[in-house]
Design an enzyme around this catalytic site. Structure first.
Site, PDB file in Angstrom:
ATOM      1  N   ARG A 234       3.236  -0.741  -3.221  1.00 20.48           N
ATOM      2  CA  ARG A 234       3.324  -1.709  -4.323  1.00 20.48           C
ATOM      3  C   ARG A 234       4.488  -2.666  -4.169  1.00 20.48           C
ATOM      4  O   ARG A 234       5.756  -2.233  -3.872  1.00 20.48           O
ATOM      5  CB  ARG A 234       3.412  -1.189  -5.780  1.00 20.48           C
ATOM      6  CG  ARG A 234       2.206  -0.665  -6.346  1.00 20.48           C
ATOM      7  CD  ARG A 234       1.037  -1.933  -6.609  1.00 20.48           C
ATOM      8  NE  ARG A 234      -0.142  -1.534  -7.266  1.00 20.48           N
ATOM      9  CZ  ARG A 234      -1.095  -1.194  -6.552  1.00 20.48           C
ATOM     10  NH1 ARG A 234      -1.315  -1.226  -5.141  1.00 20.48           N
ATOM     11  NH2 ARG A 234      -2.439  -0.954  -6.988  1.00 20.48           N
ATOM     12  N   HIS A 282      -2.644  -7.960   0.571  1.00 19.66           N
ATOM     13  CA  HIS A 282      -3.000  -6.926  -0.173  1.00 19.66           C
ATOM     14  C   HIS A 282      -4.516  -6.373   0.195  1.00 19.66           C
ATOM     15  O   HIS A 282      -5.445  -6.383  -0.579  1.00 19.66           O
ATOM     16  CB  HIS A 282      -3.094  -7.103  -1.608  1.00 19.66           C
ATOM     17  CG  HIS A 282      -2.952  -5.973  -2.572  1.00 19.66           C
ATOM     18  ND1 HIS A 282      -2.341  -5.917  -3.669  1.00 19.66           N
ATOM     19  CD2 HIS A 282      -3.410  -4.632  -2.353  1.00 19.66           C
ATOM     20  CE1 HIS A 282      -2.357  -4.601  -4.116  1.00 19.66           C
ATOM     21  NE2 HIS A 282      -3.247  -3.876  -3.489  1.00 19.66           N
TER      22      HIS A 282
HETATM   23  P1  NDP Z   1      -0.283   9.469  -5.481  1.00 22.57           P
HETATM   24  O1  NDP Z   1      -0.225   9.300  -6.905  1.00 22.57           O
HETATM   25  O2  NDP Z   1      -1.474  10.535  -4.802  1.00 22.57           O
HETATM   26  O3  NDP Z   1       1.010   9.546  -4.833  1.00 22.57           O
HETATM   27  C1  NDP Z   1       2.134   9.184  -5.353  1.00 22.57           C
HETATM   28  C2  NDP Z   1       3.213   9.656  -4.628  1.00 22.57           C
HETATM   29  O4  NDP Z   1       4.581   8.855  -5.020  1.00 22.57           O
HETATM   30  C3  NDP Z   1       3.452  11.185  -5.070  1.00 22.57           C
HETATM   31  O5  NDP Z   1       3.996  11.951  -3.818  1.00 22.57           O
HETATM   32  C4  NDP Z   1       4.574  11.000  -5.871  1.00 22.57           C
HETATM   33  O6  NDP Z   1       5.485  12.154  -5.925  1.00 22.57           O
HETATM   34  C5  NDP Z   1       5.457   9.783  -5.416  1.00 22.57           C
HETATM   35  N1  NDP Z   1       6.281   9.086  -6.416  1.00 22.57           N
HETATM   36  C6  NDP Z   1       5.891   8.797  -7.625  1.00 22.57           C
HETATM   37  N2  NDP Z   1       6.825   8.471  -8.328  1.00 22.57           N
HETATM   38  C7  NDP Z   1       7.912   8.895  -7.795  1.00 22.57           C
HETATM   39  C8  NDP Z   1       9.271   8.572  -7.990  1.00 22.57           C
HETATM   40  N3  NDP Z   1       9.928   8.316  -8.905  1.00 22.57           N
HETATM   41  N4  NDP Z   1      10.176   9.380  -6.941  1.00 22.57           N
HETATM   42  C9  NDP Z   1       9.806   9.521  -5.701  1.00 22.57           C
HETATM   43  N5  NDP Z   1       8.585   9.779  -5.314  1.00 22.57           N
HETATM   44  C10 NDP Z   1       7.720   9.295  -6.212  1.00 22.57           C
HETATM   45  O7  NDP Z   1      -0.811   8.034  -4.913  1.00 22.57           O
HETATM   46  P2  NDP Z   1      -1.726   7.698  -3.623  1.00 22.57           P
HETATM   47  O8  NDP Z   1      -0.906   8.368  -2.466  1.00 22.57           O
HETATM   48  O9  NDP Z   1      -3.144   7.852  -3.950  1.00 22.57           O
HETATM   49  O10 NDP Z   1      -1.407   6.141  -3.827  1.00 22.57           O
HETATM   50  C11 NDP Z   1       0.005   5.363  -3.901  1.00 22.57           C
HETATM   51  C12 NDP Z   1       0.064   4.251  -3.986  1.00 22.57           C
HETATM   52  O11 NDP Z   1      -0.571   3.297  -3.075  1.00 22.57           O
HETATM   53  C13 NDP Z   1      -1.027   3.604  -5.395  1.00 22.57           C
HETATM   54  O12 NDP Z   1      -0.177   3.975  -6.725  1.00 22.57           O
HETATM   55  C14 NDP Z   1      -1.004   2.207  -5.222  1.00 22.57           C
HETATM   56  O13 NDP Z   1       0.267   1.641  -5.827  1.00 22.57           O
HETATM   57  C15 NDP Z   1      -0.819   1.837  -3.650  1.00 22.57           C
HETATM   58  N6  NDP Z   1      -2.111   1.550  -2.924  1.00 22.57           N
HETATM   59  C16 NDP Z   1      -1.930   0.424  -2.248  1.00 22.57           C
HETATM   60  C17 NDP Z   1      -3.275  -0.124  -1.506  1.00 22.57           C
HETATM   61  C18 NDP Z   1      -3.229  -1.525  -0.791  1.00 22.57           C
HETATM   62  O14 NDP Z   1      -4.417  -1.752  -0.612  1.00 22.57           O
HETATM   63  N7  NDP Z   1      -2.029  -1.871  -0.576  1.00 22.57           N
HETATM   64  C19 NDP Z   1      -4.505   0.409  -1.770  1.00 22.57           C
HETATM   65  C20 NDP Z   1      -4.441   1.735  -2.443  1.00 22.57           C
HETATM   66  C21 NDP Z   1      -3.266   2.467  -3.023  1.00 22.57           C
HETATM   67  P3  NDP Z   1       4.923  13.813  -6.317  1.00 22.57           P
HETATM   68  O15 NDP Z   1       4.084  14.104  -5.081  1.00 22.57           O
HETATM   69  O16 NDP Z   1       6.136  14.652  -6.233  1.00 22.57           O
HETATM   70  O17 NDP Z   1       4.317  13.745  -7.469  1.00 22.57           O
HETATM   71  C1  OXD Z   2      -5.237   0.236  -5.122  1.00 21.22           C
HETATM   72  C2  OXD Z   2      -5.059  -1.112  -4.443  1.00 21.22           C
HETATM   73  O1  OXD Z   2      -4.491   0.556  -5.860  1.00 21.22           O
HETATM   74  O2  OXD Z   2      -6.070  -1.486  -3.729  1.00 21.22           O
HETATM   75  O3  OXD Z   2      -6.297   0.899  -4.935  1.00 21.22           O
HETATM   76  O4  OXD Z   2      -3.849  -1.574  -4.466  1.00 21.22           O
END
Ligand code: NDP
Ligand code: OXD
Length: 319
Positions: A234, A282
Protein backbone atom coordinates in the site's frame (compact mmCIF):
# COMPACT_ATOMS: atom_id res chain seq x y z
CA UNK A 1 -31.58 -11.24 2.34
CA UNK A 2 -29.83 -9.47 -0.48
CA UNK A 3 -26.44 -8.26 -1.63
CA UNK A 4 -25.29 -4.84 -2.80
CA UNK A 5 -22.15 -4.32 -4.87
CA UNK A 6 -20.45 -0.95 -4.46
CA UNK A 7 -17.28 -1.31 -6.50
CA UNK A 8 -15.67 1.99 -7.42
CA UNK A 9 -13.68 1.77 -10.65
CA UNK A 10 -14.88 -1.78 -11.43
CA UNK A 11 -17.44 -3.15 -13.88
CA UNK A 12 -20.23 -3.83 -11.36
CA UNK A 13 -22.44 -5.49 -13.98
CA UNK A 14 -19.77 -8.05 -14.79
CA UNK A 15 -19.26 -8.81 -11.10
CA UNK A 16 -23.05 -8.98 -10.57
CA UNK A 17 -23.36 -11.65 -13.28
CA UNK A 18 -20.69 -13.72 -11.55
CA UNK A 19 -22.31 -13.35 -8.12
CA UNK A 20 -25.70 -14.38 -9.56
CA UNK A 21 -24.16 -17.68 -10.70
CA UNK A 22 -22.91 -18.49 -7.19
CA UNK A 23 -25.83 -17.00 -5.23
CA UNK A 24 -28.93 -17.94 -7.29
CA UNK A 25 -31.23 -17.56 -4.26
CA UNK A 26 -30.11 -14.05 -3.29
CA UNK A 27 -30.99 -10.77 -5.00
CA UNK A 28 -27.95 -8.85 -6.21
CA UNK A 29 -28.04 -5.06 -6.67
CA UNK A 30 -25.47 -2.59 -7.99
CA UNK A 31 -24.89 0.86 -6.49
CA UNK A 32 -24.22 2.11 -10.04
CA UNK A 33 -27.79 1.20 -11.04
CA UNK A 34 -29.49 4.67 -11.05
CA UNK A 35 -32.62 3.26 -9.39
CA UNK A 36 -30.71 2.02 -6.31
CA UNK A 37 -29.19 5.01 -4.39
CA UNK A 38 -32.59 6.69 -3.86
CA UNK A 39 -34.63 3.58 -3.11
CA UNK A 40 -34.76 3.88 0.67
CA UNK A 41 -36.95 0.82 1.15
CA UNK A 42 -34.54 -1.36 -0.82
CA UNK A 43 -31.44 0.07 0.87
CA UNK A 44 -32.98 -0.55 4.29
CA UNK A 45 -33.39 -4.24 3.43
CA UNK A 46 -29.87 -4.96 2.11
CA UNK A 47 -27.80 -7.17 4.39
CA UNK A 48 -24.48 -7.84 2.59
CA UNK A 49 -22.17 -5.29 0.99
CA UNK A 50 -19.38 -6.33 -1.39
CA UNK A 51 -17.09 -3.32 -1.55
CA UNK A 52 -14.13 -1.81 -3.34
CA UNK A 53 -13.49 1.77 -2.21
CA UNK A 54 -17.18 2.11 -1.22
CA UNK A 55 -18.70 5.56 -1.35
CA UNK A 56 -19.60 6.96 2.05
CA UNK A 57 -23.17 7.80 1.02
CA UNK A 58 -23.76 4.10 0.35
CA UNK A 59 -22.55 3.06 3.83
CA UNK A 60 -24.70 5.75 5.42
CA UNK A 61 -27.84 4.42 3.74
CA UNK A 62 -27.45 0.71 4.58
CA UNK A 63 -29.31 0.42 7.87
CA UNK A 64 -29.63 -3.40 8.02
CA UNK A 65 -26.09 -4.34 7.04
CA UNK A 66 -24.78 -7.63 8.51
CA UNK A 67 -21.31 -7.73 6.98
CA UNK A 68 -18.95 -6.11 4.46
CA UNK A 69 -16.77 -8.18 2.09
CA UNK A 70 -13.68 -6.69 0.45
CA UNK A 71 -13.20 -7.32 -3.24
CA UNK A 72 -9.48 -7.32 -2.53
CA UNK A 73 -6.96 -8.59 0.01
CA UNK A 74 -6.57 -5.14 1.55
CA UNK A 75 -9.30 -3.56 3.65
CA UNK A 76 -7.97 -0.03 4.28
CA UNK A 77 -10.40 1.20 1.58
CA UNK A 78 -13.27 -0.01 3.81
CA UNK A 79 -11.91 0.62 7.32
CA UNK A 80 -11.07 4.23 6.41
CA UNK A 81 -14.73 4.97 5.55
CA UNK A 82 -16.19 7.44 8.00
CA UNK A 83 -19.70 5.87 7.95
CA UNK A 84 -18.67 2.22 8.26
CA UNK A 85 -21.13 0.64 10.71
CA UNK A 86 -19.95 -1.72 13.44
CA UNK A 87 -20.32 -4.97 11.45
CA UNK A 88 -17.83 -7.75 10.59
CA UNK A 89 -15.50 -7.01 7.67
CA UNK A 90 -14.13 -9.92 5.62
CA UNK A 91 -11.18 -9.82 3.26
CA UNK A 92 -10.30 -11.79 0.14
CA UNK A 93 -7.77 -14.60 0.18
CA UNK A 94 -7.62 -16.05 -3.33
CA UNK A 95 -4.82 -18.22 -4.74
CA UNK A 96 -5.29 -16.52 -8.13
CA UNK A 97 -4.56 -13.10 -6.58
CA UNK A 98 -1.69 -14.55 -4.52
CA UNK A 99 -0.08 -16.06 -7.63
CA UNK A 100 -0.38 -12.76 -9.49
CA UNK A 101 1.39 -10.93 -6.65
CA UNK A 102 4.17 -13.55 -6.58
CA UNK A 103 4.61 -13.10 -10.35
CA UNK A 104 4.92 -9.34 -9.95
CA UNK A 105 7.36 -9.49 -7.02
CA UNK A 106 9.56 -12.10 -8.75
CA UNK A 107 9.47 -10.05 -11.98
CA UNK A 108 10.66 -6.92 -10.15
CA UNK A 109 13.30 -8.76 -8.10
CA UNK A 110 14.79 -10.34 -11.23
CA UNK A 111 14.48 -7.07 -13.19
CA UNK A 112 16.76 -5.35 -10.68
CA UNK A 113 19.02 -8.37 -10.01
CA UNK A 114 19.68 -8.77 -13.76
CA UNK A 115 20.33 -5.02 -14.12
CA UNK A 116 17.57 -4.39 -16.64
CA UNK A 117 17.54 -0.60 -16.03
CA UNK A 118 21.24 -0.42 -17.03
CA UNK A 119 20.70 -2.58 -20.14
CA UNK A 120 17.66 -0.52 -21.20
CA UNK A 121 19.77 2.61 -20.85
CA UNK A 122 22.65 1.03 -22.80
CA UNK A 123 20.29 -0.04 -25.60
CA UNK A 124 18.88 3.49 -25.88
CA UNK A 125 22.45 4.61 -26.62
CA UNK A 126 23.27 1.62 -28.89
CA UNK A 127 25.93 0.47 -26.45
CA UNK A 128 27.05 -3.16 -26.21
CA UNK A 129 27.96 -3.14 -22.53
CA UNK A 130 28.23 -6.42 -20.58
CA UNK A 131 28.07 -5.91 -16.80
CA UNK A 132 29.34 -8.07 -13.96
CA UNK A 133 26.37 -10.14 -12.82
CA UNK A 134 25.82 -11.00 -9.13
CA UNK A 135 24.03 -14.29 -8.48
CA UNK A 136 20.70 -14.40 -6.64
CA UNK A 137 22.48 -16.44 -3.95
CA UNK A 138 24.70 -13.42 -3.23
CA UNK A 139 21.77 -11.05 -2.75
CA UNK A 140 19.62 -10.63 0.38
CA UNK A 141 15.99 -9.69 -0.11
CA UNK A 142 13.84 -8.65 2.85
CA UNK A 143 10.05 -8.85 2.74
CA UNK A 144 8.06 -6.54 5.03
CA UNK A 145 4.67 -8.16 5.67
CA UNK A 146 4.83 -11.94 5.90
CA UNK A 147 1.16 -12.72 5.47
CA UNK A 148 -0.51 -14.67 2.68
CA UNK A 149 1.23 -12.68 -0.07
CA UNK A 150 4.62 -12.37 1.61
CA UNK A 151 4.84 -16.10 2.32
CA UNK A 152 3.93 -17.05 -1.26
CA UNK A 153 6.46 -14.60 -2.74
CA UNK A 154 9.14 -15.88 -0.34
CA UNK A 155 8.63 -19.43 -1.60
CA UNK A 156 9.33 -18.42 -5.21
CA UNK A 157 12.25 -16.15 -4.28
CA UNK A 158 14.00 -18.80 -2.16
CA UNK A 159 13.53 -21.28 -5.01
CA UNK A 160 15.42 -18.83 -7.24
CA UNK A 161 18.25 -18.75 -4.71
CA UNK A 162 17.76 -15.33 -3.04
CA UNK A 163 18.60 -15.11 0.65
CA UNK A 164 15.19 -14.17 2.02
CA UNK A 165 14.45 -12.34 5.28
CA UNK A 166 11.03 -11.42 6.63
CA UNK A 167 9.70 -8.74 8.95
CA UNK A 168 6.20 -8.86 10.41
CA UNK A 169 4.30 -8.09 13.61
CA UNK A 170 4.72 -11.63 14.97
CA UNK A 171 7.74 -13.92 14.53
CA UNK A 172 7.53 -16.64 11.87
CA UNK A 173 9.07 -20.05 11.32
CA UNK A 174 9.38 -20.53 7.58
CA UNK A 175 11.86 -22.82 5.86
CA UNK A 176 14.85 -20.93 4.43
CA UNK A 177 13.55 -17.56 5.63
CA UNK A 178 15.17 -15.68 8.51
CA UNK A 179 12.41 -14.05 10.51
CA UNK A 180 12.43 -10.65 12.21
CA UNK A 181 9.50 -9.08 14.03
CA UNK A 182 8.46 -6.00 15.99
CA UNK A 183 9.92 -2.48 15.83
CA UNK A 184 12.90 -3.60 17.95
CA UNK A 185 14.14 -6.00 15.26
CA UNK A 186 13.47 -3.69 12.33
CA UNK A 187 17.01 -2.16 12.26
CA UNK A 188 18.65 -5.62 12.18
CA UNK A 189 16.31 -6.67 9.33
CA UNK A 190 17.09 -3.53 7.32
CA UNK A 191 20.84 -3.77 7.86
CA UNK A 192 20.97 -7.16 6.10
CA UNK A 193 18.44 -6.29 3.35
CA UNK A 194 19.60 -5.13 -0.09
CA UNK A 195 16.29 -5.54 -1.98
CA UNK A 196 13.38 -4.40 0.21
CA UNK A 197 9.94 -5.75 -0.77
CA UNK A 198 7.00 -4.01 0.90
CA UNK A 199 3.87 -6.19 1.15
CA UNK A 200 2.42 -4.52 4.23
CA UNK A 201 -1.21 -3.53 4.68
CA UNK A 202 -1.99 0.09 5.44
CA UNK A 203 -2.96 0.57 9.07
CA UNK A 204 -2.19 3.06 11.82
CA UNK A 205 1.09 1.31 12.67
CA UNK A 206 2.39 0.99 9.10
CA UNK A 207 1.31 4.45 7.90
CA UNK A 208 4.35 6.40 6.63
CA UNK A 209 6.74 3.67 7.84
CA UNK A 210 9.07 3.80 4.82
CA UNK A 211 10.96 7.05 5.29
CA UNK A 212 14.43 8.30 4.41
CA UNK A 213 15.54 7.24 7.88
CA UNK A 214 14.39 3.68 7.20
CA UNK A 215 15.82 3.50 3.66
CA UNK A 216 19.20 4.75 4.88
CA UNK A 217 19.46 1.66 7.07
CA UNK A 218 19.36 -0.76 4.11
CA UNK A 219 22.50 -2.57 3.01
CA UNK A 220 24.43 -0.16 0.76
CA UNK A 221 27.59 -2.12 -0.02
CA UNK A 222 26.11 -5.41 -1.25
CA UNK A 223 26.51 -7.01 -4.70
CA UNK A 224 24.01 -4.55 -6.26
CA UNK A 225 26.06 -1.61 -4.87
CA UNK A 226 22.97 0.19 -3.50
CA UNK A 227 19.57 -0.83 -2.19
CA UNK A 228 16.45 -1.43 -4.30
CA UNK A 229 12.86 -0.83 -3.09
CA UNK A 230 9.79 -2.72 -4.38
CA UNK A 231 6.29 -1.85 -3.12
CA UNK A 232 3.25 -4.01 -3.99
CA UNK A 233 1.46 -3.43 -0.65
CA UNK A 234 0.00 0.00 0.00
CA UNK A 235 1.20 3.49 -0.88
CA UNK A 236 0.25 4.97 2.48
CA UNK A 237 3.07 2.97 4.08
CA UNK A 238 5.70 5.05 2.27
CA UNK A 239 6.68 8.73 2.36
CA UNK A 240 6.81 9.70 -1.33
CA UNK A 241 8.93 12.80 -0.82
CA UNK A 242 11.53 10.70 1.00
CA UNK A 243 11.40 8.11 -1.75
CA UNK A 244 12.19 10.81 -4.30
CA UNK A 245 15.13 12.02 -2.19
CA UNK A 246 16.44 8.48 -1.76
CA UNK A 247 16.20 7.79 -5.52
CA UNK A 248 17.98 11.01 -6.46
CA UNK A 249 20.68 10.87 -3.80
CA UNK A 250 21.89 7.30 -4.42
CA UNK A 251 20.46 5.92 -1.18
CA UNK A 252 18.29 3.83 -3.48
CA UNK A 253 19.64 2.47 -6.74
CA UNK A 254 16.11 1.97 -8.09
CA UNK A 255 12.49 1.30 -7.16
CA UNK A 256 9.45 -0.51 -8.57
CA UNK A 257 6.24 0.90 -7.14
CA UNK A 258 2.69 -0.32 -7.76
CA UNK A 259 0.86 1.62 -5.04
CA UNK A 260 0.69 5.27 -3.98
CA UNK A 261 -0.96 7.18 -1.17
CA UNK A 262 -3.17 8.99 -3.69
CA UNK A 263 -4.13 7.04 -6.78
CA UNK A 264 -3.87 7.68 -9.65
CA UNK A 265 -0.42 9.16 -9.01
CA UNK A 266 -0.67 12.89 -9.81
CA UNK A 267 0.62 13.82 -13.27
CA UNK A 268 2.97 16.35 -11.66
CA UNK A 269 4.56 13.86 -9.25
CA UNK A 270 8.34 14.14 -9.68
CA UNK A 271 8.58 10.34 -9.43
CA UNK A 272 7.30 9.96 -13.02
CA UNK A 273 10.42 11.43 -14.54
CA UNK A 274 13.01 9.46 -12.57
CA UNK A 275 14.78 6.94 -14.84
CA UNK A 276 15.37 4.66 -11.84
CA UNK A 277 11.73 4.64 -10.66
CA UNK A 278 9.45 2.10 -12.33
CA UNK A 279 5.80 2.98 -11.82
CA UNK A 280 2.81 0.63 -12.14
CA UNK A 281 -0.87 1.71 -11.86
CA UNK A 282 -1.89 -0.59 -8.96
CA UNK A 283 -1.96 -3.74 -11.08
CA UNK A 284 0.37 -6.11 -9.21
CA UNK A 285 -2.49 -8.43 -8.27
CA UNK A 286 -5.93 -7.47 -9.53
CA UNK A 287 -8.88 -9.53 -8.25
CA UNK A 288 -10.37 -11.83 -10.88
CA UNK A 289 -14.20 -11.79 -11.12
CA UNK A 290 -14.09 -15.51 -11.95
CA UNK A 291 -12.28 -16.72 -8.83
CA UNK A 292 -13.01 -13.92 -6.34
CA UNK A 293 -16.81 -13.96 -6.84
CA UNK A 294 -16.87 -17.66 -5.91
CA UNK A 295 -14.84 -17.09 -2.73
CA UNK A 296 -16.83 -14.04 -1.61
CA UNK A 297 -20.13 -15.84 -2.38
CA UNK A 298 -19.08 -18.64 -0.06
CA UNK A 299 -18.25 -16.08 2.67
CA UNK A 300 -21.74 -14.59 2.20
CA UNK A 301 -23.36 -18.03 2.46
CA UNK A 302 -21.47 -18.72 5.71
CA UNK A 303 -22.77 -15.46 7.21
CA UNK A 304 -26.28 -16.27 5.94
CA UNK A 305 -25.98 -19.58 7.80
CA UNK A 306 -25.21 -17.71 11.01
CA UNK A 307 -21.50 -18.61 10.96
CA UNK A 308 -18.34 -16.53 10.96
CA UNK A 309 -16.92 -16.68 7.44
CA UNK A 310 -13.22 -17.23 6.67
CA UNK A 311 -10.79 -14.31 6.70
CA UNK A 312 -12.50 -12.07 9.20
CA UNK A 313 -10.55 -8.82 9.60
CA UNK A 314 -9.35 -7.66 13.00
CA UNK A 315 -10.60 -4.09 12.75
CA UNK A 316 -8.57 -2.99 15.78
CA UNK A 317 -5.32 -4.13 14.09
CA UNK A 318 -6.49 -2.84 10.70
CA UNK A 319 -5.83 -5.98 8.60
P1 NDP B 1 -2.03 -10.48 5.41
O1 NDP B 1 -3.01 -9.89 6.35
O2 NDP B 1 -2.08 -11.94 5.15
O3 NDP B 1 -0.55 -10.12 5.90
C1 NDP B 1 -0.19 -8.89 6.41
C2 NDP B 1 1.22 -8.97 6.95
O4 NDP B 1 1.63 -7.68 7.40
C3 NDP B 1 1.35 -9.93 8.14
O5 NDP B 1 2.55 -10.63 8.08
C4 NDP B 1 1.36 -8.97 9.34
O6 NDP B 1 2.06 -9.46 10.48
C5 NDP B 1 2.11 -7.79 8.73
N1 NDP B 1 1.83 -6.58 9.48
C6 NDP B 1 0.65 -5.94 9.66
N2 NDP B 1 0.80 -4.85 10.45
C7 NDP B 1 2.12 -4.83 10.78
C8 NDP B 1 2.90 -3.98 11.59
N3 NDP B 1 2.36 -2.95 12.24
N4 NDP B 1 4.22 -4.24 11.72
C9 NDP B 1 4.77 -5.31 11.08
N5 NDP B 1 4.08 -6.17 10.31
C10 NDP B 1 2.76 -5.93 10.17
O7 NDP B 1 -2.18 -9.66 4.06
P2 NDP B 1 -1.82 -10.13 2.57
O8 NDP B 1 -0.46 -10.72 2.56
O9 NDP B 1 -2.93 -10.93 2.01
O10 NDP B 1 -1.83 -8.73 1.81
C11 NDP B 1 -0.94 -7.70 2.19
C12 NDP B 1 -1.37 -6.38 1.56
O11 NDP B 1 -1.07 -6.37 0.17
C13 NDP B 1 -2.87 -6.07 1.59
O12 NDP B 1 -3.26 -5.59 2.85
C14 NDP B 1 -3.01 -5.06 0.51
O13 NDP B 1 -2.88 -3.76 1.08
C15 NDP B 1 -1.84 -5.33 -0.43
N6 NDP B 1 -2.29 -5.80 -1.75
C16 NDP B 1 -1.90 -5.10 -2.87
C17 NDP B 1 -2.27 -5.54 -4.11
C18 NDP B 1 -1.83 -4.85 -5.34
O14 NDP B 1 -2.34 -5.13 -6.43
N7 NDP B 1 -0.85 -3.96 -5.25
C19 NDP B 1 -3.10 -6.74 -4.29
C20 NDP B 1 -3.43 -7.40 -3.05
C21 NDP B 1 -3.04 -6.93 -1.83
P3 NDP B 1 1.60 -10.81 11.24
O15 NDP B 1 1.94 -11.94 10.29
O16 NDP B 1 2.44 -10.82 12.44
O17 NDP B 1 0.13 -10.69 11.47
C1 OXD C 1 -6.10 -5.64 -3.00
C2 OXD C 1 -5.61 -4.78 -4.09
O1 OXD C 1 -6.10 -5.20 -1.85
O2 OXD C 1 -5.83 -5.13 -5.28
O3 OXD C 1 -6.49 -6.78 -3.29
O4 OXD C 1 -4.99 -3.75 -3.83
Amino acid sequence: MSVLLCLTGCDEQEWAQRFKQHLPNLDIYCWSDPSVPNNTQLLNSLTHLVAWKPVDECLQKLTSLQAVYSLGAGVDHILNCKSLPNVPVYRLVDSDLTNRMSEWVVLQALFHLRQMPAYMQAQSQRQWQPLLQPAATDVTLGIMGMGVLGKAAAKHLTALGFNVLSWSRSAKQIENVKSFSTQQQLPAFLKETEILVNLLPSNKHTHGLVTMELLQQLQSDGPLKAAVYINGGRGATQNEADLYKALTSGILKAASIDVFENEPLAADSPLWQLPNCFIFPHVAATSSPITASKIIASQILSVEAGETAENLVDTTLGY
